[in-house]
Design a protein around this motif. Structure first.
Motif, PDB file in Angstrom:
ATOM      1  N   GLU A 165       0.836  -1.201   0.000  1.00  0.00           N
ATOM      2  CA  GLU A 165       0.000   0.000   0.000  1.00  0.00           C
ATOM      3  C   GLU A 165       0.873   1.254   0.000  1.00  0.00           C
ATOM      4  O   GLU A 165       0.614   2.197  -0.749  1.00  0.00           O
ATOM      5  CB  GLU A 165      -0.922  -0.023   1.224  1.00  0.00           C
ATOM      6  N   ARG A 166       1.909   1.241   0.810  1.00  0.00           N
ATOM      7  CA  ARG A 166       2.834   2.382   0.871  1.00  0.00           C
ATOM      8  C   ARG A 166       3.545   2.572  -0.467  1.00  0.00           C
ATOM      9  O   ARG A 166       3.676   3.688  -0.962  1.00  0.00           O
ATOM     10  CB  ARG A 166       3.854   2.173   1.988  1.00  0.00           C
ATOM     11  N   LEU A 167       4.010   1.472  -1.059  1.00  0.00           N
ATOM     12  CA  LEU A 167       4.681   1.554  -2.360  1.00  0.00           C
ATOM     13  C   LEU A 167       3.750   2.125  -3.427  1.00  0.00           C
ATOM     14  O   LEU A 167       4.160   2.974  -4.219  1.00  0.00           O
ATOM     15  CB  LEU A 167       5.171   0.171  -2.804  1.00  0.00           C
ATOM     16  N   CYS A 168       2.529   1.656  -3.439  1.00  0.00           N
ATOM     17  CA  CYS A 168       1.570   2.153  -4.434  1.00  0.00           C
ATOM     18  C   CYS A 168       1.304   3.637  -4.226  1.00  0.00           C
ATOM     19  O   CYS A 168       1.261   4.407  -5.190  1.00  0.00           O
ATOM     20  CB  CYS A 168       0.259   1.373  -4.357  1.00  0.00           C
ATOM     21  N   ARG A 169       1.145   4.044  -2.992  1.00  0.00           N
ATOM     22  CA  ARG A 169       0.904   5.459  -2.684  1.00  0.00           C
ATOM     23  C   ARG A 169       2.104   6.310  -3.079  1.00  0.00           C
ATOM     24  O   ARG A 169       1.965   7.338  -3.738  1.00  0.00           O
ATOM     25  CB  ARG A 169       0.590   5.602  -1.188  1.00  0.00           C
ATOM     26  N   ASP A 170       3.295   5.842  -2.708  1.00  0.00           N
ATOM     27  CA  ASP A 170       4.528   6.565  -3.068  1.00  0.00           C
ATOM     28  C   ASP A 170       4.703   6.624  -4.582  1.00  0.00           C
ATOM     29  O   ASP A 170       5.063   7.658  -5.134  1.00  0.00           O
ATOM     30  CB  ASP A 170       5.757   5.897  -2.446  1.00  0.00           C
ATOM     31  N   ALA A 171       4.458   5.496  -5.247  1.00  0.00           N
ATOM     32  CA  ALA A 171       4.636   5.429  -6.701  1.00  0.00           C
ATOM     33  C   ALA A 171       3.661   6.352  -7.412  1.00  0.00           C
ATOM     34  O   ALA A 171       4.028   7.041  -8.367  1.00  0.00           O
ATOM     35  CB  ALA A 171       4.458   3.997  -7.192  1.00  0.00           C
ATOM     36  N   GLU A 172       2.434   6.392  -6.936  1.00  0.00           N
ATOM     37  CA  GLU A 172       1.430   7.242  -7.574  1.00  0.00           C
ATOM     38  C   GLU A 172       1.862   8.708  -7.535  1.00  0.00           C
ATOM     39  O   GLU A 172       1.804   9.406  -8.546  1.00  0.00           O
ATOM     40  CB  GLU A 172       0.081   7.067  -6.885  1.00  0.00           C
ATOM     41  N   GLU A 173       2.326   9.145  -6.404  1.00  0.00           N
ATOM     42  CA  GLU A 173       2.775  10.538  -6.272  1.00  0.00           C
ATOM     43  C   GLU A 173       4.049  10.773  -7.073  1.00  0.00           C
ATOM     44  O   GLU A 173       4.168  11.754  -7.800  1.00  0.00           O
ATOM     45  CB  GLU A 173       3.006  10.865  -4.787  1.00  0.00           C
ATOM     46  N   PHE A 174       4.989   9.869  -6.951  1.00  0.00           N
ATOM     47  CA  PHE A 174       6.291   9.996  -7.606  1.00  0.00           C
ATOM     48  C   PHE A 174       6.145  10.001  -9.128  1.00  0.00           C
ATOM     49  O   PHE A 174       6.822  10.740  -9.834  1.00  0.00           O
ATOM     50  CB  PHE A 174       7.182   8.836  -7.141  1.00  0.00           C
ATOM     51  N   ARG A 175       5.228   9.183  -9.624  1.00  0.00           N
ATOM     52  CA  ARG A 175       5.063   9.030 -11.075  1.00  0.00           C
ATOM     53  C   ARG A 175       4.293  10.178 -11.712  1.00  0.00           C
ATOM     54  O   ARG A 175       4.103  10.195 -12.914  1.00  0.00           O
ATOM     55  CB  ARG A 175       4.400   7.700 -11.391  1.00  0.00           C
ATOM     56  N   LYS A 176       3.873  11.130 -10.923  1.00  0.00           N
ATOM     57  CA  LYS A 176       3.248  12.326 -11.499  1.00  0.00           C
ATOM     58  C   LYS A 176       4.270  13.122 -12.296  1.00  0.00           C
ATOM     59  O   LYS A 176       3.898  13.886 -13.180  1.00  0.00           O
ATOM     60  CB  LYS A 176       2.625  13.191 -10.407  1.00  0.00           C
ATOM     61  N   ASN A 177       5.533  12.920 -11.990  1.00  0.00           N
ATOM     62  CA  ASN A 177       6.606  13.532 -12.776  1.00  0.00           C
ATOM     63  C   ASN A 177       6.703  12.724 -14.075  1.00  0.00           C
ATOM     64  O   ASN A 177       7.004  11.528 -14.052  1.00  0.00           O
ATOM     65  CB  ASN A 177       7.923  13.483 -12.011  1.00  0.00           C
ATOM     66  N   PRO A 178       6.464  13.355 -15.229  1.00  0.00           N
ATOM     67  CA  PRO A 178       6.458  12.608 -16.496  1.00  0.00           C
ATOM     68  C   PRO A 178       7.770  11.882 -16.789  1.00  0.00           C
ATOM     69  O   PRO A 178       7.747  10.778 -17.339  1.00  0.00           O
ATOM     70  CB  PRO A 178       6.197  13.683 -17.550  1.00  0.00           C
ATOM     71  N   LEU A 179       8.899  12.464 -16.419  1.00  0.00           N
ATOM     72  CA  LEU A 179      10.184  11.814 -16.682  1.00  0.00           C
ATOM     73  C   LEU A 179      10.349  10.573 -15.808  1.00  0.00           C
ATOM     74  O   LEU A 179      10.846   9.540 -16.268  1.00  0.00           O
ATOM     75  CB  LEU A 179      11.343  12.792 -16.473  1.00  0.00           C
ATOM     76  N   VAL A 180       9.924  10.654 -14.570  1.00  0.00           N
ATOM     77  CA  VAL A 180       9.976   9.490 -13.677  1.00  0.00           C
ATOM     78  C   VAL A 180       9.103   8.375 -14.243  1.00  0.00           C
ATOM     79  O   VAL A 180       9.536   7.225 -14.346  1.00  0.00           O
ATOM     80  CB  VAL A 180       9.510   9.858 -12.249  1.00  0.00           C
ATOM     81  N   ASN A 181       7.895   8.726 -14.617  1.00  0.00           N
ATOM     82  CA  ASN A 181       6.982   7.725 -15.159  1.00  0.00           C
ATOM     83  C   ASN A 181       7.542   7.097 -16.430  1.00  0.00           C
ATOM     84  O   ASN A 181       7.507   5.875 -16.600  1.00  0.00           O
ATOM     85  CB  ASN A 181       5.615   8.357 -15.432  1.00  0.00           C
ATOM     86  N   GLU A 182       8.076   7.938 -17.302  1.00  0.00           N
ATOM     87  CA  GLU A 182       8.652   7.443 -18.555  1.00  0.00           C
ATOM     88  C   GLU A 182       9.822   6.503 -18.294  1.00  0.00           C
ATOM     89  O   GLU A 182       9.949   5.448 -18.918  1.00  0.00           O
ATOM     90  CB  GLU A 182       9.089   8.644 -19.396  1.00  0.00           C
ATOM     91  N   PHE A 183      10.673   6.867 -17.346  1.00  0.00           N
ATOM     92  CA  PHE A 183      11.825   6.026 -17.006  1.00  0.00           C
ATOM     93  C   PHE A 183      11.370   4.670 -16.468  1.00  0.00           C
ATOM     94  O   PHE A 183      11.843   3.620 -16.918  1.00  0.00           O
ATOM     95  CB  PHE A 183      12.727   6.716 -15.973  1.00  0.00           C
ATOM     96  N   LEU A 184      10.456   4.702 -15.500  1.00  0.00           N
ATOM     97  CA  LEU A 184      10.013   3.445 -14.891  1.00  0.00           C
ATOM     98  C   LEU A 184       9.277   2.558 -15.894  1.00  0.00           C
ATOM     99  O   LEU A 184       9.424   1.335 -15.863  1.00  0.00           O
ATOM    100  CB  LEU A 184       9.158   3.729 -13.656  1.00  0.00           C
ATOM    101  N   GLU A 185       8.522   3.156 -16.802  1.00  0.00           N
ATOM    102  CA  GLU A 185       7.843   2.386 -17.843  1.00  0.00           C
ATOM    103  C   GLU A 185       8.860   1.760 -18.801  1.00  0.00           C
ATOM    104  O   GLU A 185       8.731   0.594 -19.178  1.00  0.00           O
ATOM    105  CB  GLU A 185       6.864   3.260 -18.621  1.00  0.00           C
ATOM    106  N   ALA A 186       9.849   2.544 -19.209  1.00  0.00           N
ATOM    107  CA  ALA A 186      10.879   2.030 -20.127  1.00  0.00           C
ATOM    108  C   ALA A 186      11.673   0.905 -19.469  1.00  0.00           C
ATOM    109  O   ALA A 186      11.965  -0.115 -20.101  1.00  0.00           O
ATOM    110  CB  ALA A 186      11.802   3.167 -20.567  1.00  0.00           C
ATOM    111  N   GLU A 187      12.012   1.102 -18.208  1.00  0.00           N
ATOM    112  CA  GLU A 187      12.747   0.068 -17.471  1.00  0.00           C
ATOM    113  C   GLU A 187      11.923  -1.213 -17.387  1.00  0.00           C
ATOM    114  O   GLU A 187      12.431  -2.314 -17.612  1.00  0.00           O
ATOM    115  CB  GLU A 187      13.083   0.570 -16.065  1.00  0.00           C
ATOM    116  N   LEU A 188      10.642  -1.071 -17.102  1.00  0.00           N
ATOM    117  CA  LEU A 188       9.763  -2.236 -16.986  1.00  0.00           C
ATOM    118  C   LEU A 188       9.683  -3.001 -18.304  1.00  0.00           C
ATOM    119  O   LEU A 188       9.709  -4.239 -18.318  1.00  0.00           O
ATOM    120  CB  LEU A 188       8.365  -1.800 -16.539  1.00  0.00           C
ATOM    121  N   ARG A 189       9.606  -2.294 -19.422  1.00  0.00           N
ATOM    122  CA  ARG A 189       9.542  -2.965 -20.726  1.00  0.00           C
ATOM    123  C   ARG A 189      10.797  -3.804 -20.981  1.00  0.00           C
ATOM    124  O   ARG A 189      10.716  -4.925 -21.470  1.00  0.00           O
ATOM    125  CB  ARG A 189       9.309  -1.956 -21.841  1.00  0.00           C
ATOM    126  N   VAL A 190      11.959  -3.265 -20.640  1.00  0.00           N
ATOM    127  CA  VAL A 190      13.204  -4.020 -20.827  1.00  0.00           C
ATOM    128  C   VAL A 190      13.241  -5.217 -19.871  1.00  0.00           C
ATOM    129  O   VAL A 190      13.618  -6.323 -20.260  1.00  0.00           O
ATOM    130  CB  VAL A 190      14.442  -3.115 -20.642  1.00  0.00           C
TER     131      VAL A 190
END
Length: 118
Positions: free
Chosen positions: A65-90
């Motif tokens: 729950e904490r990770l999801c809450r932290d991730a939701e806020e953190f991923r509001k930054n488009p570059l953070v979200n883009e990085f984590l999405e790209a990393e996940l695809r690889v």
């Protein structure tokens, strides 16, 4: 063994030339331009790893729950979200490769996996 080595090198080359990996590299380089953001991303990644691989008893529901809450806020930054999405695809590419190999290479582990509950 030479054939395995050659095939491994060809697989690595294919991954390194894939659209997913090339995109990851582009985004990674953008993140590197902002050391503070890079540190924040790495701290987040470390925390995710520690939760997923902890040997200590954790309140997994609370941690997730904490990770999801932290991730939701953190991923509001488009570059953070883009990085984590790209990393996940690889990571998914590498996971599929590993799963494909494990599904075809029989190490005769059925009795062991049954015994340890897998």
């Amino acid at each position: 063994m030479d054939r395995i080595k050659e095939s491994t090198e060809a697989l690595i080359d294919a991954i390194l030339k894939s659209d997913e990996y090339l995109r990851f590299c582009e985004v990674r380089d953008k993140v590197k331009e902002n050391p503070k953001l890079r540190t924040q991303i790495n701290e987040f990644r470390i925390h995710v790893f520690e939760v997923q691989n902890s040997r200590e008893p954790l309140d997994m529901y609370g941690e997730q729950e904490r990770l999801c809450r932290d991730a939701e806020e953190f991923r509001k930054n488009p570059l953070v979200n883009e990085f984590l999405e790209a990393e996940l695809r690889v990571c998914r590419i590498m996971q599929k490769v590993t799963e494909s190999i494990a599904a075809k290479v029989d190490l005769d582990l059925s009795e062991i996996t049954e015994r340890i509950g897998l």
